[in-house]
Design a protein around this motif. Structure first.
Motif, PDB file in Angstrom:
ATOM      1  N   ILE A 119       0.866  -1.177   0.000  1.00  0.00           N
ATOM      2  CA  ILE A 119       0.000   0.000   0.000  1.00  0.00           C
ATOM      3  C   ILE A 119       0.906   1.232   0.000  1.00  0.00           C
ATOM      4  O   ILE A 119       1.647   1.441   0.954  1.00  0.00           O
ATOM      5  N   PRO A 120       0.890   2.042  -1.080  1.00  0.00           N
ATOM      6  CA  PRO A 120       1.873   3.132  -1.186  1.00  0.00           C
ATOM      7  C   PRO A 120       1.820   4.133  -0.038  1.00  0.00           C
ATOM      8  O   PRO A 120       2.824   4.772   0.267  1.00  0.00           O
ATOM      9  N   SER A 121       0.692   4.289   0.607  1.00  0.00           N
ATOM     10  CA  SER A 121       0.572   5.313   1.659  1.00  0.00           C
ATOM     11  C   SER A 121       1.254   4.908   2.962  1.00  0.00           C
ATOM     12  O   SER A 121       1.337   5.716   3.872  1.00  0.00           O
ATOM     13  N   VAL A 122       1.730   3.659   3.045  1.00  0.00           N
ATOM     14  CA  VAL A 122       2.386   3.221   4.289  1.00  0.00           C
ATOM     15  C   VAL A 122       3.726   2.539   4.002  1.00  0.00           C
ATOM     16  O   VAL A 122       3.864   1.323   4.080  1.00  0.00           O
ATOM     17  N   PRO A 123       4.736   3.357   3.659  1.00  0.00           N
ATOM     18  CA  PRO A 123       6.068   2.791   3.412  1.00  0.00           C
ATOM     19  C   PRO A 123       6.630   2.103   4.657  1.00  0.00           C
ATOM     20  O   PRO A 123       6.320   2.485   5.783  1.00  0.00           O
ATOM     21  N   THR A 124       7.456   1.089   4.397  1.00  0.00           N
ATOM     22  CA  THR A 124       8.071   0.319   5.482  1.00  0.00           C
ATOM     23  C   THR A 124       9.486   0.829   5.730  1.00  0.00           C
ATOM     24  O   THR A 124      10.329   0.755   4.842  1.00  0.00           O
ATOM     25  N   PRO A 125       9.766   1.345   6.920  1.00  0.00           N
ATOM     26  CA  PRO A 125      11.155   1.731   7.217  1.00  0.00           C
ATOM     27  C   PRO A 125      12.062   0.497   7.199  1.00  0.00           C
ATOM     28  O   PRO A 125      11.621  -0.610   7.503  1.00  0.00           O
ATOM     29  N   ASN A 126      13.298   0.729   6.858  1.00  0.00           N
ATOM     30  CA  ASN A 126      14.280  -0.354   6.811  1.00  0.00           C
ATOM     31  C   ASN A 126      14.798  -0.642   8.220  1.00  0.00           C
ATOM     32  O   ASN A 126      15.720   0.011   8.704  1.00  0.00           O
ATOM     33  N   GLY A 127      14.199  -1.604   8.862  1.00  0.00           N
ATOM     34  CA  GLY A 127      14.525  -1.903  10.263  1.00  0.00           C
ATOM     35  C   GLY A 127      15.919  -2.441  10.481  1.00  0.00           C
ATOM     36  O   GLY A 127      16.372  -2.540  11.618  1.00  0.00           O
ATOM     37  N   ASP A 128      16.619  -2.794   9.406  1.00  0.00           N
ATOM     38  CA  ASP A 128      17.998  -3.277   9.565  1.00  0.00           C
ATOM     39  C   ASP A 128      18.993  -2.118   9.653  1.00  0.00           C
ATOM     40  O   ASP A 128      20.149  -2.311  10.013  1.00  0.00           O
ATOM     41  N   ASN A 129      18.540  -0.937   9.309  1.00  0.00           N
ATOM     42  CA  ASN A 129      19.395   0.249   9.385  1.00  0.00           C
ATOM     43  C   ASN A 129      19.523   0.662  10.855  1.00  0.00           C
ATOM     44  O   ASN A 129      18.521   0.940  11.521  1.00  0.00           O
ATOM     45  N   PRO A 130      20.765   0.719  11.376  1.00  0.00           N
ATOM     46  CA  PRO A 130      20.932   1.064  12.809  1.00  0.00           C
ATOM     47  C   PRO A 130      20.304   2.405  13.169  1.00  0.00           C
ATOM     48  O   PRO A 130      19.809   2.578  14.278  1.00  0.00           O
ATOM     49  N   ALA A 131      20.317   3.350  12.223  1.00  0.00           N
ATOM     50  CA  ALA A 131      19.712   4.658  12.523  1.00  0.00           C
ATOM     51  C   ALA A 131      18.200   4.529  12.697  1.00  0.00           C
ATOM     52  O   ALA A 131      17.600   5.201  13.544  1.00  0.00           O
ATOM     53  N   VAL A 132      17.580   3.643  11.912  1.00  0.00           N
ATOM     54  CA  VAL A 132      16.142   3.420  12.053  1.00  0.00           C
ATOM     55  C   VAL A 132      15.860   2.743  13.395  1.00  0.00           C
ATOM     56  O   VAL A 132      14.916   3.096  14.111  1.00  0.00           O
ATOM     57  N   GLN A 133      16.690   1.785  13.749  1.00  0.00           N
ATOM     58  CA  GLN A 133      16.526   1.116  15.049  1.00  0.00           C
ATOM     59  C   GLN A 133      16.652   2.124  16.188  1.00  0.00           C
ATOM     60  O   GLN A 133      15.865   2.102  17.136  1.00  0.00           O
ATOM     61  N   GLU A 134      17.653   2.980  16.069  1.00  0.00           N
ATOM     62  CA  GLU A 134      17.869   3.970  17.129  1.00  0.00           C
ATOM     63  C   GLU A 134      16.651   4.889  17.253  1.00  0.00           C
ATOM     64  O   GLU A 134      16.201   5.209  18.353  1.00  0.00           O
ATOM     65  N   TYR A 135      16.105   5.260  16.111  1.00  0.00           N
ATOM     66  CA  TYR A 135      14.904   6.101  16.104  1.00  0.00           C
ATOM     67  C   TYR A 135      13.741   5.376  16.794  1.00  0.00           C
ATOM     68  O   TYR A 135      13.038   5.951  17.633  1.00  0.00           O
ATOM     69  N   ALA A 136      13.553   4.099  16.448  1.00  0.00           N
ATOM     70  CA  ALA A 136      12.457   3.325  17.041  1.00  0.00           C
ATOM     71  C   ALA A 136      12.615   3.226  18.558  1.00  0.00           C
ATOM     72  O   ALA A 136      11.635   3.303  19.305  1.00  0.00           O
ATOM     73  N   LEU A 137      13.842   3.078  19.002  1.00  0.00           N
ATOM     74  CA  LEU A 137      14.084   2.997  20.447  1.00  0.00           C
ATOM     75  C   LEU A 137      13.858   4.349  21.112  1.00  0.00           C
ATOM     76  O   LEU A 137      13.342   4.429  22.229  1.00  0.00           O
ATOM     77  N   GLN A 138      14.232   5.400  20.395  1.00  0.00           N
ATOM     78  CA  GLN A 138      14.010   6.750  20.928  1.00  0.00           C
ATOM     79  C   GLN A 138      12.508   6.995  21.130  1.00  0.00           C
ATOM     80  O   GLN A 138      12.096   7.582  22.132  1.00  0.00           O
ATOM     81  N   VAL A 139      11.715   6.536  20.170  1.00  0.00           N
ATOM     82  CA  VAL A 139      10.260   6.673  20.291  1.00  0.00           C
ATOM     83  C   VAL A 139       9.765   5.937  21.539  1.00  0.00           C
ATOM     84  O   VAL A 139       8.982   6.466  22.338  1.00  0.00           O
ATOM     85  N   ALA A 140      10.238   4.716  21.735  1.00  0.00           N
ATOM     86  CA  ALA A 140       9.787   3.924  22.886  1.00  0.00           C
ATOM     87  C   ALA A 140      10.170   4.606  24.198  1.00  0.00           C
ATOM     88  O   ALA A 140       9.355   4.726  25.113  1.00  0.00           O
ATOM     89  N   ARG A 141      11.411   5.070  24.272  1.00  0.00           N
ATOM     90  CA  ARG A 141      11.864   5.718  25.512  1.00  0.00           C
ATOM     91  C   ARG A 141      11.060   6.982  25.794  1.00  0.00           C
ATOM     92  O   ARG A 141      10.731   7.280  26.942  1.00  0.00           O
ATOM     93  N   TYR A 142      10.751   7.698  24.740  1.00  0.00           N
ATOM     94  CA  TYR A 142      10.013   8.953  24.890  1.00  0.00           C
ATOM     95  C   TYR A 142       8.671   8.711  25.580  1.00  0.00           C
ATOM     96  O   TYR A 142       8.283   9.442  26.500  1.00  0.00           O
ATOM     97  N   TRP A 143       7.958   7.669  25.183  1.00  0.00           N
ATOM     98  CA  TRP A 143       6.625   7.429  25.744  1.00  0.00           C
ATOM     99  C   TRP A 143       6.686   6.697  27.073  1.00  0.00           C
ATOM    100  O   TRP A 143       5.760   6.796  27.886  1.00  0.00           O
ATOM    101  N   LEU A 144       7.766   5.950  27.301  1.00  0.00           N
ATOM    102  CA  LEU A 144       7.904   5.290  28.605  1.00  0.00           C
ATOM    103  C   LEU A 144       8.068   6.314  29.721  1.00  0.00           C
ATOM    104  O   LEU A 144       7.625   6.100  30.843  1.00  0.00           O
TER     105      LEU A 144
END
Ligand SMILES: [Ca+2]
Ligand SMILES: [Ca+2]
Ligand SMILES: [Ca+2]
Ligand SMILES: [Ca+2]
Length: 553
Positions: free
Chosen positions: A200-225
């Protein structure tokens, strides 16, 4: 928020749906959010230890809320966080003595981040509460009020897809020089064709193998915790429901667990691994505390798009449930905690699955609340709301996520009105509303309240062992099991038949200690014939469920 109602997305399951491929225009490169200080992650020097699931997760009674549909505080017809806070007494008033509330002890909120579509699974800003739903302050208040009542809060953590309106994607689209170019997977040199959820073009998949993407995902989790930003990660969000876990590598989930558990060991990580038991099992190794029991769901309802099938419709024998439970023992790590459910936001609602047969819906609920695992209630299930996926003309999953029916007339303070097409599943004065059921002891709502209270009053149902009881004489529609621990012996007997039937249970072949025992049904209070521990003969009404407390005399 640009709301395009026709856009739809069923989290976790690939569904071919329409989507307007609006090519986003390149935007100025946005600055990354300000980082919060946190311990630096190091790979574990030793193998990951066995699963240690938080104790509260083992006794969790989880309620799934679609904030947009639940309760509205400001009269715009859209549910919001303040509306949900206002209605917490319906879910759990914090007083164990009162029985007018449902009694759940955990909430899972469908995505509440700023998003492009009504459902919220296409995030535009991971660090902002959806303006339709309120503010970060409203979320802090909600969590405080939940904690005051003994309710834990899980957020939907959606990292397998973002909106094509997310600033990083907008920057990267058609721009190979973008600093976010390698945050996505491109299929052409111009970076205009890309990997996306269910294509579905409106929902691109981030490349989860990219360490920068992983770091971003973790930053999101920490922010809400750490909602209030005071550096204490133990007084905010209690758990993450990890959407579409299959989209990320095992290494990512291991890293997430390692980092977040260091901040809050009591955090619950619940994975949506929509797959087989064998596959789900691979996500327990140093990753999730808990996963959804999709194998059990398929035995019960057969298909998230079907109605009238599976064990719940008397098509398959209830012994198939036992088969699903056995798979846990075979494939899951010790300590794994399944979340069990009859429906969720991505399936047809259970009342539709059983084609409106309330007797079946009641029996299904009795089964759910007596099995091992953490029961999940999908908002409105407790009053018997219906919901069947639409055909896209013009709606899809909206029909399974309709406004919570608070009032007989479908109008009144707090009622949401954002989705009111003529062909919706729920209607005014159909007997399905909180108002019509709340004071009726014979209502489905009262049945759910009793079952949840039963589960709270008898920890054996959450923590005790499970053992199938052989029905030595009787139809295969009878399913029986023992739930035992040091505190209690409970014998569950369910008749998945529209006929009255007699059945003989072979308790002599179980681990039940020698009797004699008295037997009291905890749901009705009725005394049943006493038993010695050998053959136990019972007469069972149609579609009946007994939860017998056995006591020595
Ligand atoms: Ca509102
Ligand atoms: Ca109460
Ligand atoms: Ca904090
Ligand atoms: Ca209604």
């Amino acid at each position: 928020m640009p709301r395009t109602a026709a856009r739809t997305l069923s989290a976790g399951l690939a569904l071919a749906v329409l989507a307007a491929a609006c090519a986003p225009a390149p935007a100025p490169t946005p600055a990354p959010p300000t980082a919060t200080p946190y311990p630096v992650w190091q790979p574990a020097p030793t193998p990951v230890p066995d699963l240690i699931t938080p104790q509260w997760g083992r006794e969790m009674l989880l309620y799934l809320v679609f904030v947009r549909s639940f309760a509205d505080s400001d009269g715009d017809g859209i549910g919001d966080l303040r509306g949900l806070t206002d209605r917490l007494d319906y879910l759990n008033d914090g007083d164990p003595q009162t029985t007018t509330d449902l009694g759940v002890n955990a909430l899972w909120l469908m995505p509440i981040f700023a998003a492009a579509s009504y459902h919220g699974y296409d995030t535009v800003d991971h660090f902002r509460v959806n303006p339709d739903y309120g503010t970060r302050e409203d979320l802090i208040t909600l969590v405080q009020e939940c904690h005051r009542r003994g309710i834990r809060v899980l957020l939907d953590y959606v990292m397998g897809a973002v909106s094509d309106q997310h600033p990083y994607f907008r920057d990267a689209y058609g721009n190979p020089a973008s600093p976010y170019a390698d945050w996505f997977t491109w299929y052409d040199e111009a970076h205009t064709r890309y990997k996306a959820f269910a294509n579905i073009p409106s929902v691109p998949t981030p490349n989860g193998d990219n360490p920068a993407v992983q770091e971003y995902a973790l930053q999101v989790a920490r922010y809400w915790l750490d909602l209030d930003g005071d550096g204490d990660y133990t007084n905010g969000i209690d758990g993450l429901r990890c959407d579409w876990a299959l989209a990320q590598s095992h290494a990512f989930w291991q890293r997430l667990r390692s980092e977040l558990k260091a901040l809050n060991p009591d955090l619950l990580l619940l994975g949506e691994v929509w797959s087989t038991a064998q596959d789900i099992g691979t996500y327990y190794r140093g990753q999730f505390d808990s996963t959804f029991d999709f194998p059990l769901y398929y035995v019960l309802a057969a298909d998230p798009l079907a109605t009238g099938r599976g064990v719940l419709n008397l098509v398959d024998p209830p012994g198939f449930v036992h088969g699903a439970l056995l798979q846990r023992e075979r494939y899951y790590s010790a300590g794994a905690q399944s979340v069990i459910f009859l429906n969720n936001h991505d399936t047809n609602r259970v009342m539709s699955s059983v084609q409106g047969d309330e007797g079946l819906a009641r029996l299904a609920a009795t089964l759910l609340f007596t099995l091992p695992g953490s029961p999940l209630v999908y908002y409105g299930e407790e009053i018997g709301m219906s919901g069947v996926k639409g055909n896209g003309q013009p709606y899809w999953d909206e029909y399974r996520r309709e406004p919570m029916d608070w009032y007989a007339a479908e109008s009144g303070p707090g009622m949401t009105t954002w989705f009111r097409p003529a062909d919706r599943n729920n209607a005014a004065n159909d007997g399905v509303s909180v108002e019509e059921q709340t004071n009726d002891p014979a209502s489905l709502l009262a049945h759910y309240r009793r079952l949840i209270r039963l589960r709270q009053n008898w920890p054996t149902l959450s923590l005790g062992s499970y053992e199938r009881v052989t029905v030595s004489e009787g139809p295969r529609s009878v399913y029986s099991y023992l739930r035992q621990d040091a505190a209690a012996q409970l014998l569950v007997v369910l008749n998945f038949s529209r006929e009255s039937t007699a059945a003989t249970l072979d308790l002599g072949a179980t681990s039940l200690p020698p009797g004699p025992w008295t037997a009291t049904d905890l749901l009705s209070g009725a005394a049943l014939p006493s038993l010695a521990g050998g053959a136990y003969r019972l007469e069972l009404p149609p579609l009946s469920g007994l939860v017998l407390h056995l006591e020595r005399f």
